[in-house]
Scaffold this motif. Structure first.
Motif, PDB file in Angstrom:
ATOM      1  N   ALA A 193       1.065  -0.912   0.040  1.00  0.00           N
ATOM      2  CA  ALA A 193      -0.745  -0.017   0.157  1.00  0.00           C
ATOM      3  C   ALA A 193       0.361   1.492  -0.120  1.00  0.00           C
ATOM      4  CB  ALA A 193      -0.864  -0.285   1.132  1.00  0.00           C
ATOM      5  N   SER A 194       2.131   0.668   0.644  1.00  0.00           N
ATOM      6  CA  SER A 194       2.827   2.744   0.507  1.00  0.00           C
ATOM      7  C   SER A 194       4.193   2.405  -0.058  1.00  0.00           C
ATOM      8  CB  SER A 194       3.156   2.526   2.289  1.00  0.00           C
ATOM      9  OG  SER A 194       4.577   1.861   2.681  1.00  0.00           O
ATOM     10  N   GLY A 195       4.510   1.331  -0.681  1.00  0.00           N
ATOM     11  CA  GLY A 195       5.349   1.057  -1.583  1.00  0.00           C
ATOM     12  C   GLY A 195       5.938  -0.223  -2.301  1.00  0.00           C
ATOM     13  N   THR A 196       7.541  -0.308  -1.999  1.00  0.00           N
ATOM     14  CA  THR A 196       7.175  -1.388  -3.451  1.00  0.00           C
ATOM     15  C   THR A 196       8.515  -2.321  -2.278  1.00  0.00           C
ATOM     16  OG1 THR A 196       7.868  -0.791  -5.274  1.00  0.00           O
ATOM     17  CG2 THR A 196       8.609  -2.563  -5.439  1.00  0.00           C
ATOM     18  N   ARG A 197       8.635  -3.655  -2.021  1.00  0.00           N
ATOM     19  CA  ARG A 197       9.283  -4.569  -1.592  1.00  0.00           C
ATOM     20  C   ARG A 197      10.171  -5.537  -2.098  1.00  0.00           C
ATOM     21  NH1 ARG A 197       6.226  -6.161   4.532  1.00  0.00           N
ATOM     22  NH2 ARG A 197       6.959  -4.485   5.714  1.00  0.00           N
ATOM     23  N   LEU A 198      11.128  -5.858  -2.342  1.00  0.00           N
ATOM     24  CA  LEU A 198      12.331  -6.349  -3.060  1.00  0.00           C
ATOM     25  C   LEU A 198      12.525  -7.606  -2.464  1.00  0.00           C
ATOM     26  CD1 LEU A 198      12.181  -3.336  -4.424  1.00  0.00           C
ATOM     27  CD2 LEU A 198      12.888  -5.187  -6.665  1.00  0.00           C
ATOM     28  N   ILE A 199      13.402  -9.217  -2.977  1.00  0.00           N
ATOM     29  CA  ILE A 199      14.028  -9.496  -2.738  1.00  0.00           C
ATOM     30  C   ILE A 199      14.942 -10.103  -3.836  1.00  0.00           C
ATOM     31  CG2 ILE A 199      12.541 -11.868  -2.640  1.00  0.00           C
ATOM     32  CD1 ILE A 199      13.944 -13.090  -0.411  1.00  0.00           C
ATOM     33  N   VAL A 200      16.420 -10.317  -3.243  1.00  0.00           N
ATOM     34  CA  VAL A 200      17.284 -11.109  -4.532  1.00  0.00           C
ATOM     35  C   VAL A 200      18.257 -12.043  -3.380  1.00  0.00           C
ATOM     36  CG1 VAL A 200      19.464 -10.382  -5.288  1.00  0.00           C
ATOM     37  CG2 VAL A 200      17.875  -9.106  -5.906  1.00  0.00           C
ATOM     38  N   GLY A 201      18.348 -13.277  -3.812  1.00  0.00           N
ATOM     39  CA  GLY A 201      19.317 -14.444  -3.261  1.00  0.00           C
ATOM     40  C   GLY A 201      20.131 -15.053  -4.130  1.00  0.00           C
ATOM     41  N   ASP A 202      20.652 -15.727  -2.911  1.00  0.00           N
ATOM     42  CA  ASP A 202      21.589 -17.063  -3.797  1.00  0.00           C
ATOM     43  C   ASP A 202      21.112 -18.129  -2.892  1.00  0.00           C
ATOM     44  OD1 ASP A 202      22.686 -18.800  -5.101  1.00  0.00           O
ATOM     45  OD2 ASP A 202      24.848 -17.180  -5.012  1.00  0.00           O
ATOM     46  N   VAL A 203      20.953 -19.394  -3.423  1.00  0.00           N
ATOM     47  CA  VAL A 203      21.050 -20.586  -2.563  1.00  0.00           C
ATOM     48  C   VAL A 203      22.062 -20.767  -2.580  1.00  0.00           C
ATOM     49  CG1 VAL A 203      19.566 -23.070  -2.664  1.00  0.00           C
ATOM     50  CG2 VAL A 203      18.575 -20.933  -3.462  1.00  0.00           C
ATOM     51  N   ARG A 204      22.073 -22.089  -2.018  1.00  0.00           N
ATOM     52  CA  ARG A 204      23.694 -22.190  -2.473  1.00  0.00           C
ATOM     53  C   ARG A 204      23.615 -23.949  -2.966  1.00  0.00           C
ATOM     54  NH1 ARG A 204      25.864 -26.985   1.382  1.00  0.00           N
ATOM     55  NH2 ARG A 204      28.418 -26.831   1.566  1.00  0.00           N
ATOM     56  N   GLY A 205      24.079 -23.787  -3.803  1.00  0.00           N
ATOM     57  CA  GLY A 205      24.403 -25.297  -4.293  1.00  0.00           C
ATOM     58  C   GLY A 205      23.802 -25.166  -5.094  1.00  0.00           C
TER      59      GLY A 205
ATOM     60  N   GLY B 171      21.151 -26.672   8.878  1.00  0.00           N
ATOM     61  CA  GLY B 171      22.602 -26.204   9.018  1.00  0.00           C
ATOM     62  C   GLY B 171      23.609 -26.761   7.316  1.00  0.00           C
ATOM     63  N   GLU B 172      23.180 -26.818   6.608  1.00  0.00           N
ATOM     64  CA  GLU B 172      23.766 -27.726   5.978  1.00  0.00           C
ATOM     65  C   GLU B 172      23.023 -26.151   4.298  1.00  0.00           C
ATOM     66  OE1 GLU B 172      22.927 -31.690   4.172  1.00  0.00           O
ATOM     67  OE2 GLU B 172      24.568 -32.107   6.442  1.00  0.00           O
ATOM     68  N   THR B 173      22.261 -26.393   3.751  1.00  0.00           N
ATOM     69  CA  THR B 173      21.545 -25.863   3.397  1.00  0.00           C
ATOM     70  C   THR B 173      21.353 -23.910   3.568  1.00  0.00           C
ATOM     71  OG1 THR B 173      20.988 -27.431   2.036  1.00  0.00           O
ATOM     72  CG2 THR B 173      19.856 -25.970   1.421  1.00  0.00           C
ATOM     73  N   PHE B 174      20.834 -23.543   3.248  1.00  0.00           N
ATOM     74  CA  PHE B 174      21.117 -21.630   3.047  1.00  0.00           C
ATOM     75  C   PHE B 174      20.517 -20.992   2.183  1.00  0.00           C
ATOM     76  CE2 PHE B 174      25.784 -21.523   3.943  1.00  0.00           C
ATOM     77  CZ  PHE B 174      25.784 -21.182   2.957  1.00  0.00           C
ATOM     78  N   ILE B 175      20.254 -19.955   2.691  1.00  0.00           N
ATOM     79  CA  ILE B 175      19.851 -19.404   1.083  1.00  0.00           C
ATOM     80  C   ILE B 175      20.256 -17.259   1.364  1.00  0.00           C
ATOM     81  CG2 ILE B 175      18.358 -17.780  -0.098  1.00  0.00           C
ATOM     82  CD1 ILE B 175      16.237 -19.993   0.168  1.00  0.00           C
ATOM     83  N   THR B 176      22.083 -16.746   0.977  1.00  0.00           N
ATOM     84  CA  THR B 176      21.981 -15.655   1.302  1.00  0.00           C
ATOM     85  C   THR B 176      20.986 -14.695   0.998  1.00  0.00           C
ATOM     86  OG1 THR B 176      23.260 -14.988  -0.770  1.00  0.00           O
ATOM     87  CG2 THR B 176      24.424 -16.077   1.363  1.00  0.00           C
TER      88      THR B 176
END
Length: 369
Positions: free
Chosen positions: A169-181, A232-237
């Motif tokens: 309602a008030s703006g824009t939300r964005l996500i940029v990421g990288d999955v391990r593997g 603990g083995e897979t994560f997402i930055t």
């Protein structure tokens, strides 16, 4: 499709031109061998003709050239041995040519089959990537947006780079990421995070609460019943942004991901987070408190979000791509024009081939509403 057909027809024409080289070689060797003194035998050099053809031709072309080489060797034997049809030496050379030619034909068959399989795998991989990561809208409120995704070319291994945007309602939300593997597991994890972001970004929750929800979604997926526990083995930055329509500042939570860059009048500024949070999926282990940082983003600025496939792209000497240094002085404020120049510059740096997926989003704020 038309471009692919044009490329294939061009390759076919080039192959027809190149096949003249081994044929000319056969003719030259045959003539010289027939005219040479009796003690000189150049017939063994004919084996080079099918070997050269295998570097650019298919099985049929190689088989044709090998057959011509065998015929040429037989002709040499007949012309140089008036008393007998073929000497033992020429018979041995013909047998060697037949064996080498047959081996090269088999090699070309296996090579072409492998190339077709790899092309099909790359096509499926790129299709899956486009389904998970459709291009972002060109306009998000007062923002002009352009996105670029460059897939690695090594064995068609798709990665887990991700991005998404949602209007509030008030703006824009964005996500940029990288999955391990890499591979389909990484694409599945990326798709789950994108789905969770799109479902929750519209809620009237703070940015810290949104990131906590995303971390929980990743953790739940990693420990889903019936699957191997990958916690603990897979994560997402990731870096998650909230860009209000009427405010010249951007709120940001960085979770182990490369920081955004703001380009103003050709001068880049890296927006490092003083205390970045751990990557998503490690929240249950680290139990972080998500700190929300902010930085200025005024009309005319260009905001760049990217994955580590950009900054870790190497040239022939092993040097990383220095993003901030390379874009210094670039006058492009239009996101599309900027990404076109960036794509050319990055591919020039790596010699045309990326070893890891790379994604970059360019955002321009046009006004403050």
């Amino acid at each position: 499709m038309s471009q692919r057909l044009t490329g294939l027809s061009g390759s076919a024409r080039a192959g027809h031109v190149l096949v003249a080289i081994p044929i000319a070689w056969i003719v030259a060797v045959s003539v010289i061998d027939v005219l040479a003194p009796p003690g000189i035998h150049l017939g063994p050099l004919l084996v080079a003709a099918p070997a050269i053809t295998a570097s650019f031709g298919g099985p049929r072309t190689v088989g044709l050239v090998a057959t011509l080489a065998v015929v040429a060797q037989a002709t040499i034997g007949v012309l140089r041995n008036k008393d007998t049809l073929l000497s033992a030496n020429h018979q041995a050379q013909i047998i060697a040519l037949v064996l080498v030619g047959a081996s090269l034909v088999i090699f070309c068959v296996l090579r072409d089959r492998r190339a077709r399989e790899l092309t099909q795998v790359r096509y499926v991989s790129e299709t899956a990537q486009r389904v998970v990561l459709p291009p972002l809208p060109k306009h998000l409120g007062p923002l002009r947006v352009a996105s670029l995704y460059l897939a690695a070319e090594a064995e068609a291994q798709i990665g887990g780079d991700l991005y998404a945007a949602a209007r509030t309602a008030s703006g824009t939300r964005l996500i940029v990421g990288d999955v391990r593997g890499k591979g389909m597991t990484a694409v599945g994890d990326a798709a789950l995070l994108i789905g969770a972001f799109r479902a929750a970004a519209h809620r009237q929750a703070s940015l810290g609460e949104l990131v906590a929800y995303l971390d929980g979604s990743v953790c739940w997926n990693l420990t889903e019943p019936g699957e191997t526990d990958r916690s603990g083995e897979t994560f997402i930055t990731a870096v998650i942004l909230d860009i209000p329509d009427g405010d010249g500042r951007v709120e940001m939570v960085a979770c182990g991901h490369p920081p955004p860059i703001v380009l103003r009048n050709g001068r880049p500024t890296t927006m490092d987070a003083p205390q970045p949070a751990p990557p998503l999926g490690l929240g249950e282990l680290a139990r972080p408190r998500y700190r929300v940082d902010s930085f200025p983003f005024e009309p005319g600025d260009l905001l760049l979000l990217y994955t580590d496939g950009v900054t870790e792209a190497r040239d022939s000497t092993g040097a990383f791509y220095p993003l901030a240094e390379r874009i210094t002085g670039w006058p492009e404020n239009d996101p599309d024009a900027f990404l076109r120049r960036f794509r050319r510059d990055l591919l020039r740096h790596v010699g045309g081939h990326l070893n890891d997926d790379a994604a970059l989003i360019a955002i321009e704020r046009t006004t403050l509403s």
